[in-house]
Design an enzyme around this catalytic site. Structure first.
Site, PDB file in Angstrom:
ATOM      1  N   GLU A   1       1.198  31.249   4.231  1.00  0.00           N
ATOM      2  CA  GLU A   1      -0.252  30.836   3.944  1.00  0.00           C
ATOM      3  C   GLU A   1      -0.776  32.044   2.980  1.00  0.00           C
ATOM      4  O   GLU A   1      -0.985  33.236   3.465  1.00  0.00           O
ATOM      5  CB  GLU A   1      -1.179  31.169   5.335  1.00  0.00           C
ATOM      6  CG  GLU A   1      -0.925  29.877   6.328  1.00  0.00           C
ATOM      7  CD  GLU A   1      -1.490  28.656   5.739  1.00  0.00           C
ATOM      8  OE1 GLU A   1      -2.764  28.793   4.995  1.00  0.00           O
ATOM      9  OE2 GLU A   1      -1.273  27.649   6.359  1.00  0.00           O
TER      10      GLU A   1
ATOM     11  N   ALA B   1       3.649  37.998  -2.943  1.00  0.00           N
ATOM     12  CA  ALA B   1       4.801  38.951  -3.261  1.00  0.00           C
ATOM     13  C   ALA B   1       5.666  39.129  -1.868  1.00  0.00           C
ATOM     14  O   ALA B   1       6.763  39.058  -1.953  1.00  0.00           O
ATOM     15  CB  ALA B   1       4.382  40.338  -3.629  1.00  0.00           C
ATOM     16  N   VAL B   2       4.987  39.442  -0.718  1.00  0.00           N
ATOM     17  CA  VAL B   2       5.495  39.593   0.465  1.00  0.00           C
ATOM     18  C   VAL B   2       5.882  38.200   0.882  1.00  0.00           C
ATOM     19  O   VAL B   2       7.044  38.017   1.626  1.00  0.00           O
ATOM     20  CB  VAL B   2       4.734  40.304   1.497  1.00  0.00           C
ATOM     21  CG1 VAL B   2       5.366  40.301   2.600  1.00  0.00           C
ATOM     22  CG2 VAL B   2       4.209  41.553   1.220  1.00  0.00           C
ATOM     23  N   GLY B   3       5.124  37.078   0.599  1.00  0.00           N
ATOM     24  CA  GLY B   3       5.577  35.778   1.012  1.00  0.00           C
ATOM     25  C   GLY B   3       7.087  35.599   0.490  1.00  0.00           C
ATOM     26  O   GLY B   3       7.780  34.769   0.979  1.00  0.00           O
TER      27      GLY B   3
ATOM     28  N   CYS C   1      -9.371  34.772   1.868  1.00  0.00           N
ATOM     29  CA  CYS C   1      -8.572  34.006   0.893  1.00  0.00           C
ATOM     30  C   CYS C   1      -9.100  32.978   0.032  1.00  0.00           C
ATOM     31  O   CYS C   1      -8.631  32.886  -0.841  1.00  0.00           O
ATOM     32  CB  CYS C   1      -7.644  33.545   1.720  1.00  0.00           C
ATOM     33  SG  CYS C   1      -7.647  32.488   3.374  1.00  0.00           S
TER      34      CYS C   1
ATOM     35  N   GLY D   1      -0.670  36.113   4.013  1.00  0.00           N
ATOM     36  CA  GLY D   1      -0.598  37.465   3.269  1.00  0.00           C
ATOM     37  C   GLY D   1      -0.459  37.151   1.855  1.00  0.00           C
ATOM     38  O   GLY D   1      -0.470  35.891   1.337  1.00  0.00           O
TER      39      GLY D   1
HETATM   40  P1  NAD Z   1      -1.044  42.852   4.500  1.00  0.00           P
HETATM   41  O1  NAD Z   1      -0.815  43.837   3.434  1.00  0.00           O
HETATM   42  O2  NAD Z   1      -1.568  43.275   5.639  1.00  0.00           O
HETATM   43  O3  NAD Z   1       0.321  42.195   4.467  1.00  0.00           O
HETATM   44  C1  NAD Z   1       0.397  41.070   5.439  1.00  0.00           C
HETATM   45  C2  NAD Z   1       1.571  41.342   6.225  1.00  0.00           C
HETATM   46  O4  NAD Z   1       2.908  41.619   5.723  1.00  0.00           O
HETATM   47  C3  NAD Z   1       1.533  42.496   7.175  1.00  0.00           C
HETATM   48  O5  NAD Z   1       1.762  42.221   8.514  1.00  0.00           O
HETATM   49  C4  NAD Z   1       2.545  43.604   6.582  1.00  0.00           C
HETATM   50  O6  NAD Z   1       3.061  44.452   7.600  1.00  0.00           O
HETATM   51  C5  NAD Z   1       3.660  42.746   6.116  1.00  0.00           C
HETATM   52  N1  NAD Z   1       4.141  43.462   4.764  1.00  0.00           N
HETATM   53  C6  NAD Z   1       3.512  44.079   4.088  1.00  0.00           C
HETATM   54  N2  NAD Z   1       4.411  44.591   2.894  1.00  0.00           N
HETATM   55  C7  NAD Z   1       5.655  43.995   3.329  1.00  0.00           C
HETATM   56  C8  NAD Z   1       6.923  44.143   2.828  1.00  0.00           C
HETATM   57  N3  NAD Z   1       7.348  44.942   1.787  1.00  0.00           N
HETATM   58  N4  NAD Z   1       8.132  43.659   3.680  1.00  0.00           N
HETATM   59  C9  NAD Z   1       7.645  42.974   4.890  1.00  0.00           C
HETATM   60  N5  NAD Z   1       6.625  42.721   5.261  1.00  0.00           N
HETATM   61  C10 NAD Z   1       5.477  43.413   4.629  1.00  0.00           C
HETATM   62  O7  NAD Z   1      -1.936  41.813   3.845  1.00  0.00           O
HETATM   63  P2  NAD Z   1      -2.088  41.339   2.451  1.00  0.00           P
HETATM   64  O8  NAD Z   1      -0.923  40.523   1.993  1.00  0.00           O
HETATM   65  O9  NAD Z   1      -2.887  42.367   1.431  1.00  0.00           O
HETATM   66  O10 NAD Z   1      -3.228  40.181   2.565  1.00  0.00           O
HETATM   67  C11 NAD Z   1      -3.959  39.658   1.810  1.00  0.00           C
HETATM   68  C12 NAD Z   1      -3.506  38.646   1.082  1.00  0.00           C
HETATM   69  O11 NAD Z   1      -3.319  37.446   1.995  1.00  0.00           O
HETATM   70  C13 NAD Z   1      -4.204  37.910  -0.243  1.00  0.00           C
HETATM   71  O12 NAD Z   1      -3.779  37.501  -0.900  1.00  0.00           O
HETATM   72  C14 NAD Z   1      -5.126  36.521   0.614  1.00  0.00           C
HETATM   73  O13 NAD Z   1      -5.543  35.627  -0.044  1.00  0.00           O
HETATM   74  C15 NAD Z   1      -3.935  36.089   1.487  1.00  0.00           C
HETATM   75  N6  NAD Z   1      -4.537  35.441   2.691  1.00  0.00           N
HETATM   76  C16 NAD Z   1      -4.283  34.302   2.766  1.00  0.00           C
HETATM   77  C17 NAD Z   1      -4.830  33.431   3.890  1.00  0.00           C
HETATM   78  C18 NAD Z   1      -4.472  32.168   4.069  1.00  0.00           C
HETATM   79  O14 NAD Z   1      -4.684  31.843   5.233  1.00  0.00           O
HETATM   80  N7  NAD Z   1      -3.910  31.176   3.230  1.00  0.00           N
HETATM   81  C19 NAD Z   1      -5.549  34.214   4.918  1.00  0.00           C
HETATM   82  C20 NAD Z   1      -5.776  35.440   4.534  1.00  0.00           C
HETATM   83  C21 NAD Z   1      -5.269  36.339   3.570  1.00  0.00           C
END
Ligand code: NAD
Length: 472
Positions: free
Chosen positions: A212, A193-195, A246, A190
């Site tokens: 990731e 920021a959440v990472g 991504c 994801g």
């Molecule tokens: P998302 O908003 O669905 O969040 C990802 C997960 O984090 C979800 O399961 C969600 O419930 C959880 N989450 C969200 N906010 C949270 C919080 N405050 N606290 C705890 N958990 C929380 O997805 P996203 O982040 O919008 O996904 C898009 C991003 O992911 C882009 O930056 C994209 O580049 C990246 N991405 C990376 C890969 C990779 O393989 N490297 C693949 C796909 C997407």
């Protein structure tokens, strides 16, 4: 049916691992085969759920969510034995008679948290690796792709070991609660920021993590390649899934002449792929929700002269979650669209003087997940290899590098930590334990034991000792 609480779910998956049944290869094979059956028997339902969440074509959904995962499952099944076996390694001469080996052990109970853009793929690919490595698993799909999340919660208990592999649906609250617990590994896909939230929570329990993440993935192109052919390749990588990939090329760096020609050719490719009105095309997807559509519409309409010239597209309908495939030429580095990951169907082209300026531009920004260079110039290729850092580096194609199973997939720096796919997945979800066994005698050579007289000191240091203490 009552839904178990999060602590109950964690206890069950932990007990399943503690029972030892996930460790034998027989269980791993059965589960991987069951995953394969789940994918083939439910292919149409998977496609429907993806179409419902992302409005894209079912053939594309099949390719990314069913086919890609089935291939990974087959690869893991074919290589399970060799990728999980204990390897003998050379022992040290100092050890005398001994055997050294590396035992690949499962980590235990792992948490996999996924995003919405490839909602099933990004849950099932790491799940396959976690199973192949012999772990029990809790899956937390994204609440932003509700049809896929619900389907996963329905299918997983139907096909897989109900106690060892479980799904927890929900959003921020549920993820936050899951993160409060101790895990043997957390695998998060994801945004960064959440990472960072995940990494902080994991630090409390010293839990290892794979992150990731995403970010802006740049693309350099020069006149040594066919701009016409490159434009089709770039347009596919960028506009598939409406740019919500991504590793989609985020922006292009090119000299003025190449940039102008590319803008023109990408515009033609868009018309070839989606017709004169992409909005009517059944092959062009939608943005995940209105919030993201609004964010992208804001980038198109920021009233800023730095955003360059709109060569094609440039329109959005937020209520319909539609953003036209858009090419922007001669965008300034400080334009709004050049600040954060676009994650949508907008392709800015930034004009630079040449490959060295492109490399300087890339190196002045966070390390990308994917870096692309369309070039046949050996010198340029070598310069990208030697002077840039990114999760992956791909020449003369885009996005499809993910299908090369022998290539680990992951980021570096701001684009993530750790990697997976194929054997890298097994490594990620395993601990390589060192085992040393003295086969004769109980200890190694007595030279290392005190007292350290002259003879021993000489033997250890390799220096001549003059007038030292007498050896006992
Ligand atoms: P998302 O908003 O669905 O969040 C990802 C997960 O984090 C979800 O399961 C969600 O419930 C959880 N989450 C969200 N906010 C949270 C919080 N405050 N606290 C705890 N958990 C929380 O997805 P996203 O982040 O919008 O996904 C898009 C991003 O992911 C882009 O930056 C994209 O580049 C990246 N991405 C990376 C890969 C990779 O393989 N490297 C693949 C796909 C997407």
């Amino acid at each position: 049916m009552t839904i178990p609480t999060i602590p109950q779910t964690i206890d069950e998956t932990r007990e399943a691992f503690a029972s030892g049944r996930t460790v034998p290869l027989k269980w791993r094979r059965e589960q991987l085969r069951a995953m394969g059956t789940m994918l083939s028997e439910s292919a149409e339902r998977i496609e429907q759920a993806v179409v419902e969440d992302l409005g894209k074509n079912s053939a594309e959904a099949h390719l990314t969510e069913v086919r890609a995962v089935s291939m990974e499952v087959s690869l893991l099944l074919r290589n399970l034995k060799s990728w999980t076996k204990t390897r003998r390694v050379r022992s040290s001469a100092l050890m005398g008679t001994s055997r050294a080996s590396v035992q690949r052990q499962p980590l235990g109970t792992v948490l996999i948290i996924g995003p919405w853009n490839y909602p099933l793929h990004l849950m099932l690919m790491p799940l396959a690796g976690a199973i192949a490595a012999g772990n029990s698993v809790v899956l937390k799909p994204s609440e932003m792709a509700p049809a896929c999340s619900a389907l996963l919660a329905e299918l997983v208990p139907q096909y897989l070991d109900r106690d060892a592999i479980q799904v927890v649906e929900g959003g921020v609250d549920e993820t936050t609660e899951l993160l409060e617990h101790a895990w043997d590994h957390i695998f998060y896909t994801g945004n960064g920021a959440v990472g960072s939230i995940v990494l902080k929570a994991a630090a409390e329990h010293l839990t290892p993590v794979t992150l990731e993440l995403g970010g802006k993935s740049p693309l350099w192109i020069d006149s040594s390649v066919s701009i016409k052919k490159a434009a089709r390749s770039i347009a596919w990588g960028k506009f598939t899934n409406c740019g919500q990939t991504c590793v989609a090329p985020d922006y292009v760096l090119a000299t003025a002449d190449v940039g102008a020609e590319l803008a023109d050719e990408v515009s033609k490719a868009i018309e070839e792929f989606y017709g004169t009105d992409p909005r009517q095309s059944k092959d062009y997807g939608r943005i995940i929700n209105e919030r993201h559509a609004e964010r992208l519409a804001g980038l198109l309409d920021d009233g800023d002269s730095t955003s360059g010239q709109v060569v094609t597209g440039g329109v959005a309908d937020v209520a319909a979650k539609y953003v036209a495939p858009t090419v922007l030429l001669d965008v300034a580095p400080d334009a709004a669209v050049m600040q954060d990951e676009i994650f949508g169907p907008i392709l800015p082209i930034v004009i630079v003087d040449g490959p060295d300026a492109a490399i300087d531009f890339i190196n002045a920004r966070p390390k990308p997940l994917a870096l692309y260079a369309y070039t046949r110039q050996r010198k340029t290729r070598k310069a990208f290899e030697a002077r840039t850092s990114s999760g992956g580096l791909t020449f003369n194609t885009s996005v499809v590098q993910l299908s090369v199973a022998k290539l680990p997939f992951g980021g570096v720096g701001a684009s993530g930590m750790g990697a997976y796919h194929g054997e890298a997945s097994v490594e990620t979800f395993s601990h390589d334990r060192s085992i040393l066994r003295k086969t004769r005698g109980l200890d190694f050579t007595p030279v290392v034991r005190p007292p350290y007289g002259r003879r021993k000191t000489q033997a250890i240091t390799g220096r001549k000792v003059v007038g030292g203490r007498k050896t006992h």
